[in-house]
Each structure stands twice: as structure tokens, then as C-alpha cells.
Design an enzyme around this catalytic site. Structure first.
Site, PDB file in Angstrom:
ATOM      1  N   HIS A  17       0.842  -1.206   0.000  1.00 54.84           N
ATOM      2  CA  HIS A  17       0.000   0.000   0.000  1.00 54.84           C
ATOM      3  C   HIS A  17       0.878   1.258   0.000  1.00 54.84           C
ATOM      4  O   HIS A  17       0.616   2.209  -0.733  1.00 54.84           O
ATOM      5  CB  HIS A  17      -0.893   0.064   1.244  1.00 54.84           C
ATOM      6  CG  HIS A  17      -1.919  -1.029   1.372  1.00 54.84           C
ATOM      7  ND1 HIS A  17      -2.023  -1.826   2.488  1.00 54.84           N
ATOM      8  CD2 HIS A  17      -2.895  -1.452   0.533  1.00 54.84           C
ATOM      9  CE1 HIS A  17      -3.020  -2.680   2.345  1.00 54.84           C
ATOM     10  NE2 HIS A  17      -3.570  -2.483   1.157  1.00 54.84           N
ATOM     11  N   ARG A  90      -2.013  -5.771  -8.426  1.00 55.48           N
ATOM     12  CA  ARG A  90      -0.862  -6.624  -8.115  1.00 55.48           C
ATOM     13  C   ARG A  90      -0.621  -7.669  -9.187  1.00 55.48           C
ATOM     14  O   ARG A  90       0.490  -7.959  -9.562  1.00 55.48           O
ATOM     15  CB  ARG A  90      -1.068  -7.347  -6.784  1.00 55.48           C
ATOM     16  CG  ARG A  90      -0.863  -6.471  -5.591  1.00 55.48           C
ATOM     17  CD  ARG A  90      -1.482  -7.035  -4.371  1.00 55.48           C
ATOM     18  NE  ARG A  90      -2.943  -6.930  -4.442  1.00 55.48           N
ATOM     19  CZ  ARG A  90      -3.745  -7.110  -3.437  1.00 55.48           C
ATOM     20  NH1 ARG A  90      -3.255  -7.445  -2.275  1.00 55.48           N
ATOM     21  NH2 ARG A  90      -5.042  -6.973  -3.571  1.00 55.48           N
ATOM     22  N   SER A 128      -3.040  -7.877   2.912  1.00 52.82           N
ATOM     23  CA  SER A 128      -3.257  -7.759   4.355  1.00 52.82           C
ATOM     24  C   SER A 128      -3.672  -9.086   4.975  1.00 52.82           C
ATOM     25  O   SER A 128      -3.357  -9.359   6.142  1.00 52.82           O
ATOM     26  CB  SER A 128      -4.316  -6.692   4.639  1.00 52.82           C
ATOM     27  OG  SER A 128      -3.908  -5.454   4.124  1.00 52.82           O
TER      28      SER A 128
END
Ligand code: ADP
Length: 159
Positions: A17, A90, A128
Site C-alpha cells: 500500500h 498486483r 493484508s
């Protein structure tokens, strides 16, 4: 002044991030990183904790602000005066969902543009969920998250 918002769960913020935020702040005058309050997801960290970790991790960047919102991303973008929404891509696996969201957001508001940024390839496997799983198994995650997040994960998972 060109302002953009970068919405996400940030549960917790990772170096992936941060990489996206650094790229966005180079391209635009100001970036609002905004923690989305999603009633469906059961987060590990509260909204306040996520905002605090983001603020600490981004304190050196003058043109980056942190806030949270409840509702539609396009509405919040307009509220803060943003011209666009930043999203990170990503891998191909992110594409379909992100493509749908970007088109839906354009339908909801034609004047807000979604901009995709790719992180350095070393962050392409990072998310995450993996970080939460590693921390729950008391693993060292210091290579993947800012120092404050590592500390908070240790407190949360008692290691
Ligand atoms: P996640 O749980 O997948 O990390 P978030 O909701 O916190 O998801 O992510 C917000 C935005 O940041 C999304 O556009 C997501 O694709 C992007 N993102 C998440 N992790 C990374 C990463 N490692 N590199 C680049 N972009 C990322």
C-alpha cells in the site's frame, strides 16, 4: 490542485500500500488515503486503529492525508474534492474485480476517474490477509509492513 483518494480496508496497511501511495503522491498534488468502513468484513483492527497506523506510517509525507468513510467511494471522493480514485493492481487476479468496480464507479459518477498503479514487483504477492495470518502464527512480518504495524500486530496477537 489535483487531489486523489486511495480507498481500502488497510487491515493493516502493508509496504505494498505504501508503495502505491508514494507513486500517487509523485503524480498528484495531494492524496487522501481513506479507510473504508465495510459492515460485511470483520476486521482485525478497528477503523481508529487502522487510521492511526496509516497516519504514523505516512507522517513524513506532507501531501498525504488519512481519513475514513462510510458509504460510496465516489461520494467520498466528491466530498474531499478528489478528481480520481487510486487502486493498486498486483496481478491479473486483481483485474476482474477492479475492472468491474472501476466501471461501476464511472457509471455512478462520470467525473471521477479510477487510476491503477502497480507496485514494485517485490510487493505483488503481498496482501493484508497474508500479513494477518502470519502474525496470528507469531511470524516476523517486519519486511512487509511499517514498524508501527509490526508493533501493533505483536500486541494484537500477543507475541
Ligand atoms: P488487501 O486486503 O487486498 O490488501 P485493501 O482493501 O486494503 O486490500 O487494498 C486497497 C487497494 O490497495 C486495492 O486496490 C488493492 O488492490 C491495493 N493493494 C493491496 N495490497 C497491495 C500491494 N501489495 N501492492 C499494490 N496494491 C495493493
Amino acid at each position: 490542485m489535483k487531489k486523489v483518494i486511495y480507498p481500502g480496508s488497510f487491515d493493516p496497511v502493508t509496504n505494498g500500500h505504501i508503495d502505491v501511495i508514494k507513486r500517487a503522491r509523485e503524480l498528484f498534488d495531494s492524496v487522501v488515503v481513506t479507510v473504508a468502513i465495510n459492515p460485511v468484513k470483520e476486521p482485525v483492527f478497528t477503523v481508529e486503529e487502522r487510521v492511526a497506523m496509516l497516519k504514523e506510517s505516512l507522517k513524513e509525507f506532507e501531501n498525504v492525508e488519512v481519513d475514513s468513510f462510510d458509504g460510496l467511494v465516489v461520494d467520498h471522493a466528491k466530498e474531499v474534492g478528489a478528481i480520481g480514485i487510486i487502486r493498486g493492481l498486483r496481478a491479473v487476479s486483481d483485474f476482474e474485480f477492479e475492472f468491474q468496480m472501476a466501471l461501476m464507479n464511472r457509471k455512478l459518477s462520470t467525473d471521477i476517474t479510477t487510476i491503477f498503479l502497480m507496485p514494485h514487483e517485490k510487493y505483488t504477492y503481498l496482501n493484508s490477509t497474508i500479513i494477518r495470518n502470519l502474525a496470528s502464527l507469531h511470524s516476523d512480518v517486519s519486511d512487509f509492513v511499517p514498524p508501527v504495524v509490526q508493533e501493533e500486530l505483536k500486541k494484537k496477537f500477543k507475541y
